[in-house]
Design a protein around this motif. Structure first.
Motif, PDB file in Angstrom:
ATOM      1  N   ALA A   1     -11.543 -11.968  16.925  1.00 31.76           N
ATOM      2  CA  ALA A   1     -10.126 -12.260  16.707  1.00 31.76           C
ATOM      3  C   ALA A   1      -9.529 -11.312  15.661  1.00 31.76           C
ATOM      4  O   ALA A   1      -8.424 -10.779  15.841  1.00 31.76           O
ATOM      5  CB  ALA A   1      -9.940 -13.713  16.271  1.00 31.76           C
ATOM      6  N   VAL A   2     -10.254 -11.088  14.580  1.00 33.62           N
ATOM      7  CA  VAL A   2      -9.746 -10.240  13.498  1.00 33.62           C
ATOM      8  C   VAL A   2      -9.587  -8.792  13.955  1.00 33.62           C
ATOM      9  O   VAL A   2      -8.558  -8.157  13.701  1.00 33.62           O
ATOM     10  CB  VAL A   2     -10.680 -10.332  12.273  1.00 33.62           C
ATOM     11  CG1 VAL A   2     -10.354  -9.234  11.260  1.00 33.62           C
ATOM     12  CG2 VAL A   2     -10.560 -11.705  11.626  1.00 33.62           C
ATOM     13  N   VAL A   3     -10.586  -8.255  14.634  1.00 31.99           N
ATOM     14  CA  VAL A   3     -10.496  -6.869  15.116  1.00 31.99           C
ATOM     15  C   VAL A   3      -9.333  -6.715  16.089  1.00 31.99           C
ATOM     16  O   VAL A   3      -8.547  -5.757  16.001  1.00 31.99           O
ATOM     17  CB  VAL A   3     -11.827  -6.442  15.783  1.00 31.99           C
ATOM     18  CG1 VAL A   3     -11.657  -5.106  16.502  1.00 31.99           C
ATOM     19  CG2 VAL A   3     -12.935  -6.337  14.741  1.00 31.99           C
ATOM     20  N   ALA A   4      -9.189  -7.664  17.002  1.00 35.23           N
ATOM     21  CA  ALA A   4      -8.103  -7.590  17.982  1.00 35.23           C
ATOM     22  C   ALA A   4      -6.742  -7.678  17.306  1.00 35.23           C
ATOM     23  O   ALA A   4      -5.816  -6.903  17.617  1.00 35.23           O
ATOM     24  CB  ALA A   4      -8.259  -8.703  19.010  1.00 35.23           C
ATOM     25  N   LEU A   5      -6.591  -8.605  16.360  1.00 34.19           N
ATOM     26  CA  LEU A   5      -5.298  -8.791  15.691  1.00 34.19           C
ATOM     27  C   LEU A   5      -4.952  -7.602  14.795  1.00 34.19           C
ATOM     28  O   LEU A   5      -3.782  -7.207  14.708  1.00 34.19           O
ATOM     29  CB  LEU A   5      -5.314 -10.078  14.874  1.00 34.19           C
ATOM     30  CG  LEU A   5      -5.211 -11.367  15.684  1.00 34.19           C
ATOM     31  CD1 LEU A   5      -5.472 -12.574  14.796  1.00 34.19           C
ATOM     32  CD2 LEU A   5      -3.830 -11.479  16.336  1.00 34.19           C
ATOM     33  N   LEU A   6      -5.947  -7.028  14.131  1.00 40.99           N
ATOM     34  CA  LEU A   6      -5.678  -5.877  13.274  1.00 40.99           C
ATOM     35  C   LEU A   6      -5.277  -4.659  14.108  1.00 40.99           C
ATOM     36  O   LEU A   6      -4.358  -3.916  13.727  1.00 40.99           O
ATOM     37  CB  LEU A   6      -6.899  -5.551  12.420  1.00 40.99           C
ATOM     38  CG  LEU A   6      -7.199  -6.544  11.287  1.00 40.99           C
ATOM     39  CD1 LEU A   6      -8.512  -6.196  10.617  1.00 40.99           C
ATOM     40  CD2 LEU A   6      -6.060  -6.565  10.263  1.00 40.99           C
ATOM     41  N   ALA A   7      -5.918  -4.459  15.232  1.00 44.24           N
ATOM     42  CA  ALA A   7      -5.562  -3.335  16.103  1.00 44.24           C
ATOM     43  C   ALA A   7      -4.146  -3.504  16.641  1.00 44.24           C
ATOM     44  O   ALA A   7      -3.326  -2.573  16.597  1.00 44.24           O
ATOM     45  CB  ALA A   7      -6.560  -3.229  17.257  1.00 44.24           C
ATOM     46  N   TRP A   8      -3.857  -4.702  17.139  1.00 46.34           N
ATOM     47  CA  TRP A   8      -2.516  -4.980  17.654  1.00 46.34           C
ATOM     48  C   TRP A   8      -1.479  -4.950  16.538  1.00 46.34           C
ATOM     49  O   TRP A   8      -0.383  -4.411  16.694  1.00 46.34           O
ATOM     50  CB  TRP A   8      -2.516  -6.346  18.351  1.00 46.34           C
ATOM     51  CG  TRP A   8      -1.159  -6.794  18.801  1.00 46.34           C
ATOM     52  CD1 TRP A   8      -0.353  -6.202  19.730  1.00 46.34           C
ATOM     53  CD2 TRP A   8      -0.445  -7.947  18.348  1.00 46.34           C
ATOM     54  NE1 TRP A   8       0.817  -6.913  19.880  1.00 46.34           N
ATOM     55  CE2 TRP A   8       0.774  -7.994  19.047  1.00 46.34           C
ATOM     56  CE3 TRP A   8      -0.737  -8.959  17.426  1.00 46.34           C
ATOM     57  CZ2 TRP A   8       1.719  -9.007  18.845  1.00 46.34           C
ATOM     58  CZ3 TRP A   8       0.194  -9.965  17.232  1.00 46.34           C
ATOM     59  CH2 TRP A   8       1.405  -9.974  17.934  1.00 46.34           C
TER      60      TRP A   8
END
Length: 392
Positions: A118-125
């Motif tokens: 979740a964190v990796v996806a949200l930071l990228a987005w």
């Protein structure tokens, strides 16, 4: 003085310990039973961030203004916040898994994996959202006192551009191109133009000189101007041909009807100790016809209290960034009456709070998209029914 400094430092380290401690517990310790080498390596990373983040922040945002340090500190702060939030939410997932009968270490490892994904996806987005060209947000605002000649007048809002450590000169030029495509009657910059002096951020701010409008380009200071050189930014905007509303107003006329466009300094200006600075709405409106509708630029939404007292029709503000990284909007709401959008205050005054055009600090926007706002002023039906607008 020394005690006050130590209290502030203690508060910072307590906050950081919580911000980093919860993710450390969730990812490395709480029933995950990772190999010892993994736990040690992960702990070293968290300790390094705990020690390095304050140092990098001082080097980057202190007197030295080392941009590489500021960028590193800002990214780490953003990552830490998102990790903390989703680690807390991960504990809720843990309850669900516990009820479902999933035992440790499988349960804790599933939580850790879900949090990391979740964190990796949200930071990228979130980084994409922060760096992208802002969307155009169209909002109609009905003003009871608006004359017929001003019906449909369009105000384009820029705010919180925060030109800073990351060089966004190309982004700035693209924002100006998009604003010029709007062919707005008034273009307003509602403060926090940059983090740093004019000399330091000149390249990024330069495109603002090319902004076009039919009637006026207006600017007021935000709180971040008072961290560097507020007067320097006021002088710069004057030099590039903008109307600087330093506790003053101008009058815009269209179709025989008039609109007072006023501006005040940020509410932190007086505390800055800078001579001649401090929000003063009485001075800003001095000499204005009290029968005319008033559009006020004030950086912080909480300045609407004075606007209500003065009978302002519409205040435009920024400052909140819409929270920028969810759920920080909940904390912003503790300090400001509105986080974003159009709201009504008192019998006459409306407030539009922009989420901001750029970002501050961490180069991420999560569930708080940036915007270039176009407010279209509309005459109320009751005013239209009462006859033609007053000519002045």
């Amino acid at each position: 003085m020394a005690k006050s400094r130590w209290r502030r430092l203690l508060f910072v380290f307590v906050v950081m310990a919580i911000l980093l401690g919860v993710p450390w517990w969730t990812l490395l310790w709480a029933g995950t039973a990772w190999p010892t080498a993994v736990v040690i390596a992960g702990t070293v990373v968290f300790v390094a961030v705990f020690v390095g983040l304050p140092v990098l922040t001082m080097l980057g945002h202190g007197r030295r203004h080392l941009d590489w340090a500021a960028i590193t500190a800002d990214v780490l702060l953003g990552v830490a916040w998102v990790l903390f939030v989703w680690s807390v939410l991960g504990q809720l997932l843990g309850l669900v898994l516990w009820v479902a009968g999933v035992e440790d270490p499988a349960r804790s490892r599933l939580i850790a994996g879900a949090v990391l994904v979740a964190v990796v996806a949200l930071l990228a987005w979130g980084h994409f959202e922060a760096m992208r060209l802002p969307r155009i947000k169209d909002v109609d605002v009905v003003l009871d006192r608006l004359g017929a000649g001003l019906d449909g007048l369009r105000v384009a809002i820029l705010t919180d551009t925060h030109y800073g450590p990351i060089d966004r000169a190309r982004w700035s030029a693209a924002v100006v191109d998009r604003v010029n495509e709007l062919d707005a009657d008034i273009v307003a910059h509602v403060g926090d133009v940059a983090d740093g002096t004019v000399a330091l951020r000149q390249a990024q701010a330069a495109p603002l000189a090319a902004v076009r409008s039919r009637h006026a380009r207006v600017y007021v200071t935000g709180n971040h101007e008072y961290f560097s050189e507020a007067q320097g930014w006021l002088d710069h905007f004057t030099q590039i041909g903008w109307d600087v509303l330093h506790n003053k107003h101008i009058v815009v006329e269209r179709g025989g009807d008039k609109l007072v466009v006023a501006g005040v300094d940020d509410r932190t200006a007086r505390a800055s100790g800078l001579d001649g600075h401090g929000a003063d709405l009485d001075t800003a409106l001095r000499g204005a016809d009290p029968q005319l509708p008033v559009l006020l630029l004030a950086h912080q939404p909480k300045q609407v209290t004075g606007a209500v007292t003065a009978g302002v029709d519409l205040q435009i503000s920024g400052h909140t960034h819409g929270g920028q990284i969810w759920p920080f909007n909940l904390l912003v709401r503790l300090d400001q009456p509105v986080v974003h959008g159009l709201s009504r205050h008192g019998r006459r005054t409306q407030l539009y709070t922009s989420r901001g055009t750029g970002f501050w600090g961490p180069p991420f926007r999560v569930f708080a998209p940036s915007e270039i706002t176009v407010l279209t002023l509309r005459r109320s039906a009751s005013s239209a029914d009462s006859g033609p607008g007053r000519r002045r």
